[in-house]
Design an enzyme around this catalytic site. Sequence first.
Site, PDB file in Angstrom:
ATOM      1  N   HIS A  79       3.015   8.725  -1.129  1.00 29.39           N
ATOM      2  CA  HIS A  79       2.707   7.297  -1.292  1.00 29.39           C
ATOM      3  C   HIS A  79       3.928   6.410  -1.064  1.00 29.39           C
ATOM      4  CE1 HIS A  79      -1.446   7.706  -2.942  1.00 29.39           C
ATOM      5  NE2 HIS A  79      -1.013   8.937  -3.117  1.00 29.39           N
ATOM      6  N   ASP A 118       9.055  -0.060   0.572  1.00 27.40           N
ATOM      7  CA  ASP A 118       7.768   0.170  -0.083  1.00 27.40           C
ATOM      8  C   ASP A 118       6.912   1.062   0.802  1.00 27.40           C
ATOM      9  OD1 ASP A 118       5.818  -0.145  -2.052  1.00 27.40           O
ATOM     10  OD2 ASP A 118       6.054  -2.326  -2.116  1.00 27.40           O
TER      11      ASP A 118
END
Length: 457
Positions: A153, A357
């Site tokens: 992720h 991110d």
Amino acid sequence: MSRLVVVSNRLPLGDNPSGGLVVALDDALRSSGGLWIGFSGEPVDDPADALIDHPGAAFDRLSFDLSPEDHHNYYLGFSNSVLWPICHGRADLSHLDPIYLDGYRKVSARIARLMVPHLRPDDRIWVQDYQLFALGAELRKLGVRNAIGHFLHIPFPAPAECATLPNPAELFDWMMAYDLVGFQARRDLDNFAASGHHMTGMEQTDENRFALGGRTLRAEVFPIGIDARSFVEEARDAPDADRVRFLTNARLMIGVDRLDYSKGIPQRFRAFQQLLDKIPDLHEQISFLQIAPPTRSGVQAYDDIREETEHLAGRINGQFATLNWTPIRFINRPYPRQVLAGLYRQARIGLVTPLADGMNLVAKEFVAAQDPEDPGVLILSRFAGAVEQMPAALVINPHDAHETAAAMASAMRMSKAERKSRHQELLSVVLEKDVAWWSAAYLKALDEEAAQDALTE
Ligand code: ADQ
């Protein structure tokens, strides 16, 4: 159809799953049935030497306990003080301690051992995220031959960052135990290829195939999405009572993040300060709401970021506030999804400015929540994985306070026609590549690998 077994660091045990990963996997398991395995949530002094059953959900749930020492070394230590900072380009914030790596290996081996009695021969096993990189290899050591996939992720580190890990070659050993590895963005697949080659001589044999030490792996990009349709509805139906009220006719600018140094919150505060410094006309016209609940308290870098942001917000308010206007509202607690959806919809600007991110789901939630007839503007960091799918946002370099402030000013001035056309483009990708698309695309690829393995056995 074979059963889906999901393994993640945290097993959601409440009635209402929240958070991107949890909602995504909850949906996948609801539709296909299956088993979810994860950490029970709080360390216990005397951990059970078995998985614990939690009946009552649409799928089976089994949790494992961790002792305080294991939790400290594996979770706060190697996962969140080594892997997280390094994968987010902040090796300067990492704490390399051999006890952490030992703890990570030990917990991975223990989870594998506890899982084995619960596995069926045709289960598909889907391991989530950086806390569990080593789980596949530990399952293989115990003779598990099922299809096992991993999805990361967060960003995969580039070669220079990978070199700051205590065990870069071992990381690739762990990865090669999987049949399929999924990444959020093209950037991560490229970093995986470059770092693997650099660190271990891993070869790329095809666009999505890699070979190392006689083993092969498929690696591919599957950008995670949100449950977009339900988010659109929640935003539309959000109660008026939960909106922000202003004494001036200010427009709302919103940021929603876990309070994490990767999210670029101080940088965004400084850019706002720059805006107010340079354009006094905007005083009382724009009000910035930053919602950022603290996480991982006890890790020094997280305590530091909290202090830095509180200090900055206080200074900016002290410098610019008037009797009727508070420039920044800084709130350190979580809100229900529907309240957030309503706030996004009220906002003229959504600020998503991480320094690094994996994807960033807030960018997608902000877009889904807008009124298509009068949408707000998304300001998006070029370092969020989401930027690969969302170039119609105002894309900025979050380190550049001038550029970010200029984007804020231009979002305030942007014509409705331009806002609508940007929003339409963004919304179409958020709706099309939603969370159901993500899990279906990943599981289809994992099934293909399982079928391939069955043929070659
Ligand atoms: P996170 O780093 O947690 O996730 P993000 O993708 O933005 O980051 O997801 C955060 C989620 O938490 C969003 O659904 C958001 O609405 C919610 N949230 C944030 N602040 C909240 C608050 N105050 N109250 C309630 N909810 C709040 C990791 C990676 C990301 C990746 C996701 C999913 O770091 O890059 O997108 O996993 O893969």
